[in-house]
Design a protein around this motif. Structure first.
Motif, PDB file in Angstrom:
ATOM      1  N   ASP A 272       2.717   4.374  -1.048  1.00 39.05           N
ATOM      2  CA  ASP A 272       2.718   5.244  -2.150  1.00 39.05           C
ATOM      3  C   ASP A 272       4.044   5.421  -2.658  1.00 39.05           C
ATOM      4  O   ASP A 272       4.877   5.525  -2.140  1.00 39.05           O
ATOM      5  N   ASP A 273       3.897   5.360  -4.200  1.00 40.36           N
ATOM      6  CA  ASP A 273       5.167   5.465  -4.933  1.00 40.36           C
ATOM      7  C   ASP A 273       5.841   6.668  -4.668  1.00 40.36           C
ATOM      8  O   ASP A 273       7.288   6.728  -4.326  1.00 40.36           O
TER       9      ASP A 273
ATOM     10  N   GLU B 249       0.786  -1.160   0.022  1.00 38.31           N
ATOM     11  CA  GLU B 249      -0.053   0.053  -0.078  1.00 38.31           C
ATOM     12  C   GLU B 249       0.821   1.423   0.142  1.00 38.31           C
ATOM     13  O   GLU B 249       0.248   2.294  -0.185  1.00 38.31           O
TER      14      GLU B 249
END
Length: 181
Positions: free
Chosen positions: A96-97, A94
């Motif tokens: 975030d990039d 989960e």
């Protein structure tokens, strides 16, 4: 543990013995080289830009450095010892990039400010990537390898915080001060 060892060999060319480490969100493993794992001195800062990251500090203690195809991401001109220990991080699905990229950028920046402070350098995969990719539970999973920085965790996740001595707090303050230039 077996999957961590297989991923280390496949993505980083390292034959190693994995031991599970605590982590808040990532799945972390200490990896110790077995036999003649590859390893070269750390690379220069040319590879410091781009995605990199770690989600928690729990598995981030340890030092020494090995380098992949493109080497470790560290300060310009830095040359490190050939590592025999790393932390292999299976990054939370989960995450975030942008957060993952920012975490790696912070490590690279801190290492560039004070190379002697003991920031874990990020290792590139055999293909020169800062983040590797594998499958975990039939889902794509990002993987990061960083140098193991030897030390003692203040919190090990099981028995509560350890005593924070005056000398430990002073040492932490001195290191923070070194980064505030």
């Amino acid at each position: 543990v077996a999957q961590a060892e297989a991923v280390a060999l496949e993505l980083y060319g390292i034959a190693g013995k994995a031991t599970s480490l605590n982590g808040e969100r990532d799945r972390n493993f200490r990896l110790e080289a077995v036999g003649a794992s590859r390893g070269v001195p750390t690379a220069d800062a040319a590879g410091m830009s781009g995605a990199a990251g770690m989600s928690d500090a729990a598995g981030m203690s340890g030092a020494a450095g090995m380098s992949g195809a493109a080497g470790a991401v560290g300060p310009a001109g830095a040359v490190g010892a050939v590592a025999s220990r790393w932390v292999l991080k299976f990054i939370d699905f989960e995450a975030d990039d942008n957060v993952v990229e920012a975490q790696g950028a912070v490590l690279a920046h801190l290492a560039s400010i004070d190379p002697e402070i003991g920031i874990p350098l990020i290792e590139r995969t055999r293909r020169g990537e800062l983040i590797g990719s594998t499958q975990v539970e039939n889902r794509p999973c990002r993987v990061r390898l960083v140098h193991y920085v030897t030390g003692r965790q203040v919190w090990d996740g099981s028995d509560g915080p350890r005593s924070l001595s005056t000398s430990l707090l002073r040492s932490v303050g001195e290191r923070i001060g070194r980064l505030d230039r």
